[in-house]
Design a protein around this motif. Structure first.
Motif, PDB file in Angstrom:
ATOM      1  N   VAL A  76       0.929  -1.574  -0.081  1.00 53.97           N
ATOM      2  CA  VAL A  76       0.169  -0.209   0.337  1.00 53.97           C
ATOM      3  C   VAL A  76       0.909   0.886   0.235  1.00 53.97           C
ATOM      4  N   SER A  77       0.528   1.944  -1.056  1.00 55.67           N
ATOM      5  CA  SER A  77       1.629   3.519  -1.152  1.00 55.67           C
ATOM      6  C   SER A  77       0.846   4.613  -1.289  1.00 55.67           C
ATOM      7  N   TRP A  78       0.369   4.019  -2.618  1.00 54.38           N
ATOM      8  CA  TRP A  78      -0.668   5.315  -2.704  1.00 54.38           C
ATOM      9  C   TRP A  78      -2.344   5.351  -2.795  1.00 54.38           C
ATOM     10  N   LEU A  79      -2.310   3.927  -3.305  1.00 53.23           N
ATOM     11  CA  LEU A  79      -4.176   3.378  -3.404  1.00 53.23           C
ATOM     12  C   LEU A  79      -4.744   2.470  -2.682  1.00 53.23           C
ATOM     13  N   PRO A  80      -5.514   2.397  -2.397  1.00 54.12           N
ATOM     14  CA  PRO A  80      -5.700   1.688  -1.234  1.00 54.12           C
ATOM     15  C   PRO A  80      -5.513   0.269  -1.724  1.00 54.12           C
ATOM     16  N   VAL A  81      -5.287  -1.066  -1.247  1.00 58.86           N
ATOM     17  CA  VAL A  81      -5.040  -2.336  -1.316  1.00 58.86           C
ATOM     18  C   VAL A  81      -6.496  -3.410  -0.966  1.00 58.86           C
ATOM     19  N   ASP A  82      -7.694  -3.657  -1.594  1.00 49.98           N
ATOM     20  CA  ASP A  82      -8.483  -4.991  -1.154  1.00 49.98           C
ATOM     21  C   ASP A  82      -8.967  -4.690  -0.306  1.00 49.98           C
ATOM     22  N   VAL A  83      -9.382  -3.413  -0.777  1.00 57.33           N
ATOM     23  CA  VAL A  83     -10.598  -2.402  -0.237  1.00 57.33           C
ATOM     24  C   VAL A  83     -11.446  -3.049   0.974  1.00 57.33           C
ATOM     25  N   THR A  84     -11.403  -2.893   2.158  1.00 59.21           N
ATOM     26  CA  THR A  84     -12.032  -3.142   3.890  1.00 59.21           C
ATOM     27  C   THR A  84     -12.670  -2.228   4.560  1.00 59.21           C
ATOM     28  N   PHE A  85     -13.701  -2.914   5.135  1.00 58.44           N
ATOM     29  CA  PHE A  85     -13.782  -1.796   6.172  1.00 58.44           C
ATOM     30  C   PHE A  85     -14.194  -1.804   7.862  1.00 58.44           C
ATOM     31  N   ALA A  86     -13.470  -3.622   7.500  1.00 54.17           N
ATOM     32  CA  ALA A  86     -13.140  -3.937   8.557  1.00 54.17           C
ATOM     33  C   ALA A  86     -13.130  -3.369  10.372  1.00 54.17           C
ATOM     34  N   GLY A  87     -11.994  -3.075   9.604  1.00 53.82           N
ATOM     35  CA  GLY A  87     -11.382  -1.643  11.005  1.00 53.82           C
ATOM     36  C   GLY A  87     -12.177  -1.064  11.339  1.00 53.82           C
ATOM     37  N   PHE A  88     -13.449  -0.737  11.349  1.00 53.33           N
ATOM     38  CA  PHE A  88     -13.582   0.898  10.876  1.00 53.33           C
ATOM     39  C   PHE A  88     -15.507  -0.080  11.565  1.00 53.33           C
ATOM     40  N   GLN A  89     -15.607  -1.077  11.345  1.00 51.06           N
ATOM     41  CA  GLN A  89     -16.644  -1.697  11.153  1.00 51.06           C
ATOM     42  C   GLN A  89     -16.085  -2.230  13.198  1.00 51.06           C
TER      43      GLN A  89
END
Length: 318
Positions: A76-89
């Motif tokens: 991960v450097s400039w764009l998100p990889v394998d987007v997930t919102f588990a952390g916010f959940q």
């Protein structure tokens, strides 16, 4: 000079303005190669500074919604990889988060209101030349910026006042900031003309009428700046809740997030899959940073024009 001589004298021709000069006779500003080089260097430096300031924030955002394994692997450097919102959940599943948000909003809004109600009249009074004790009072205020009783005397004082483990410990002890008083006083002295006070006296206004009807409406810039200072201070207040608050339902957001982070780190260390759990906890760290700073990032653009103007107008002048 007789009349005939005067009649023979031609009147002076009016000086031609810039609009009257033909285009081909106007002087054109030519830019040399050195000017272009200087511009390129300046813009390059500005770009480097902007990237250095914004990239850490952007990295936190994309890391908070990327797969923890991708973040840990450096993909991960400039764009998100394998987007997930588990952390916010995981963050928002905690009911204590909402309690902390509620407490912090109350402390920040009520505390800022109390700060403004106290600070602005004090600064206005200290800016009036006819108030003779103002220099002595300002000196005593300034001493408190450099010397204090310390943590233990403060704790004993708050205990005797009965504000330990209450909401008032966030509001009353910091009701006045000497720095903000000095900034507001300098603004009133340099930016509010004394002629307005003379005109107000002629119209029969008292000091209270002059302050509320003339001074306050003309001080929107400095009010926004000082209000933002106070609000940010209350929002980021961590030590007050850590030292003086015991009940969990009175903890501000910063203390709740810190406790939540410690719990997840302990759980990840004690679990069997240490690696995956630790990476999930790291992703949660990024989410906690976003949750704690997002309200301020949303608020600042609306106050930016007042902030820049107020800081310049209220700057301490020698």
């Amino acid at each position: 000079m007789n009349a005939s001589t005067t009649a023979n004298v031609a009147p002076l021709a009016p000086r031609a303005s810039g609009d009257d000069i033909p285009w081909n006779k106007k002087q054109r500003q030519t830019r040399t190669a050195g000017d272009w080089i200087v511009d390129i260097i300046i813009w390059a430096l500005v770009a480097v500074v902007v990237i250095a300031v914004l990239y850490p924030l952007w990295f936190i955002i994309i890391s908070s919604i990327s797969d923890p394994n991708a973040v840990a692997g450096g993909r991960v450097s400039w764009l998100p990889v394998d987007v997930t919102f588990a952390g916010f959940q995981r963050i928002f599943e905690e009911s204590s988060i909402w309690v902390g948000y509620r407490n912090t909003l109350i402390y920040s809004i009520v505390g800022t209101a109390v700060n403004m109600i106290v600070t602005i009249p004090v600064a206005f009074a200290l800016s009036r030349a006819e108030f003779k004790p103002r220099r002595v009072i300002l000196f005593l205020f300034t001493v408190t910026m450099f010397f204090s009783g310390g943590l233990i005397p403060s704790y004993m004082l708050y205990r005797d006042l009965g504000i330990l483990n209450t909401w008032w410990v966030f509001i009353l002890p910091g009701a006045v900031s000497v720095y903000n008083v000095i900034v507001a006083r300098s603004f009133f002295e340099t930016s509010i003309p004394e002629e307005l006070h003379d005109a107000a006296q002629i119209d029969g206004l008292s000091y209270f009428g002059y302050f509320f009807k003339i001074v306050v409406p003309l001080s929107s810039a400095i009010l926004a700046v000082i209000g933002l200072y106070y609000f940010v201070g209350h929002w980021n207040d961590f030590m007050t809740g850590l030292i003086y608050i015991i009940d969990q339902d009175k903890k501000p957001l910063q203390n709740v997030l810190q406790q939540l982070l410690l719990v997840n780190q302990t759980t990840s260390t004690a679990s069997v899959g240490v690696s995956d759990a630790q990476r999930a906890a790291d992703q949660m760290k990024f989410g906690i940073i976003i949750v704690s700073t997002l309200p301020l990032l949303v608020l600042y653009p609306f106050l930016q024009k007042y902030f820049n103007k107020g800081v310049m107008l209220g700057a301490v002048k020698g």
